[in-house]
Design a protein around this motif. Structure first.
Motif, mmCIF file in Angstrom:
data_model
loop_
_atom_site.group_PDB
_atom_site.id
_atom_site.type_symbol
_atom_site.label_atom_id
_atom_site.label_comp_id
_atom_site.label_asym_id
_atom_site.label_seq_id
_atom_site.Cartn_x
_atom_site.Cartn_y
_atom_site.Cartn_z
ATOM 1 N N SER A 80 27.039 63.443 10.093
ATOM 2 C CA SER A 80 27.968 64.316 9.397
ATOM 3 C C SER A 80 27.152 65.495 8.882
ATOM 4 O O SER A 80 26.267 65.320 8.049
ATOM 5 C CB SER A 80 28.619 63.551 8.249
ATOM 6 N N VAL A 81 27.429 66.694 9.409
ATOM 7 C CA VAL A 81 26.621 67.870 9.104
ATOM 8 C C VAL A 81 27.414 68.859 8.266
ATOM 9 O O VAL A 81 28.571 69.153 8.564
ATOM 10 C CB VAL A 81 26.133 68.553 10.404
ATOM 11 N N SER A 82 26.774 69.364 7.225
ATOM 12 C CA SER A 82 27.355 70.404 6.388
ATOM 13 C C SER A 82 26.254 71.403 6.073
ATOM 14 O O SER A 82 25.303 71.078 5.363
ATOM 15 C CB SER A 82 27.918 69.816 5.102
ATOM 16 N N GLY A 83 26.362 72.604 6.606
ATOM 17 C CA GLY A 83 25.328 73.604 6.393
ATOM 18 C C GLY A 83 24.027 73.154 7.010
ATOM 19 O O GLY A 83 23.938 72.878 8.192
ATOM 20 N N GLU A 84 22.980 73.027 6.181
ATOM 21 C CA GLU A 84 21.661 72.620 6.649
ATOM 22 C C GLU A 84 21.367 71.150 6.381
ATOM 23 O O GLU A 84 20.243 70.697 6.576
ATOM 24 C CB GLU A 84 20.585 73.480 5.975
ATOM 25 N N THR A 85 22.351 70.385 5.908
ATOM 26 C CA THR A 85 22.125 68.986 5.593
ATOM 27 C C THR A 85 22.913 68.087 6.531
ATOM 28 O O THR A 85 24.003 68.439 6.981
ATOM 29 C CB THR A 85 22.525 68.665 4.137
ATOM 30 N N ALA A 86 22.342 66.907 6.807
ATOM 31 C CA ALA A 86 22.988 65.939 7.682
ATOM 32 C C ALA A 86 22.878 64.552 7.069
ATOM 33 O O ALA A 86 21.882 64.217 6.431
ATOM 34 C CB ALA A 86 22.340 65.958 9.062
#
Length: 167
Positions: A126-132
């Motif tokens: 699950s990816v949001s911006g630069e975080t997973a």
């Protein structure tokens, strides 16, 4: 009856300063309740499901463990047995560890009969911006310690690289 009497009480019941402090306390309790019940995650955009790869690193592992790691192995988190991904590739090099010399310097030294291993893993995240966040629910952050188990082995690793697929 006046709204505020000579002693500064509203309708003769409560002091204005006391009312202000009570309202401030109620506001702080509401804020704390919201903060602690909604978790710490700060979302920087919409979350999308996508396949990402990351590299697990171990600096000095025994050859009999490294030789058991195969492409296609399903890796699981040692602690909760949740799937963390599938091995895409394995790269082994002579084992190295950081040691302190007699004069206090830190140098990398070869470890005889051991390997440094880089295990590339693919997973649905699950990816949001630069975080997973990986399949097992843990954040994929460079430097995180990960204890993984495969079909025939258990290994302590660090995440050395995360590729979200957009580079």
């Amino acid at each position: 009856m006046k709204m505020i009497d000579q002693k500064g009480r509203i309708f003769g019941v409560i002091n204005i300063l006391d009312l202000f402090l009570i309202l401030l306390l109620i506001g702080a309790l509401i804020f704390a309740g919201i903060k602690f019940t909604q978790g710490d995650e700060v979302v920087s955009g919409p979350r999308t499901q996508k396949e990402v790869t990351y590299v697990l690193y171990n600096s000095a592992e025994h050859p009999f463990v490294v030789d058991q790691i195969k492409k296609g192995d399903v890796l699981r988190n040692k602690d909760n047995n949740a799937k963390i991904g599938e091995v895409v590739s394995i790269k082994k090099q002579p084992g190295k560890v950081a040691v302190t010399t007699a004069d206090g310097r830190m140098v990398m030294s070869d470890v005889p009969e051991k390997y440094s291993v880089y295990i590339t893993v693919k997973t649905k995240a699950s990816v949001s911006g630069e975080t997973a966040v990986g399949e097992d629910g843990s954040a994929l952050l460079t430097g995180s310690k990960v204890s993984v188990k495969g079909p025939k082995y258990l290994i302590e690793t660090l995440i050395s690289e995360v590729n979200l697929g957009d580079k």
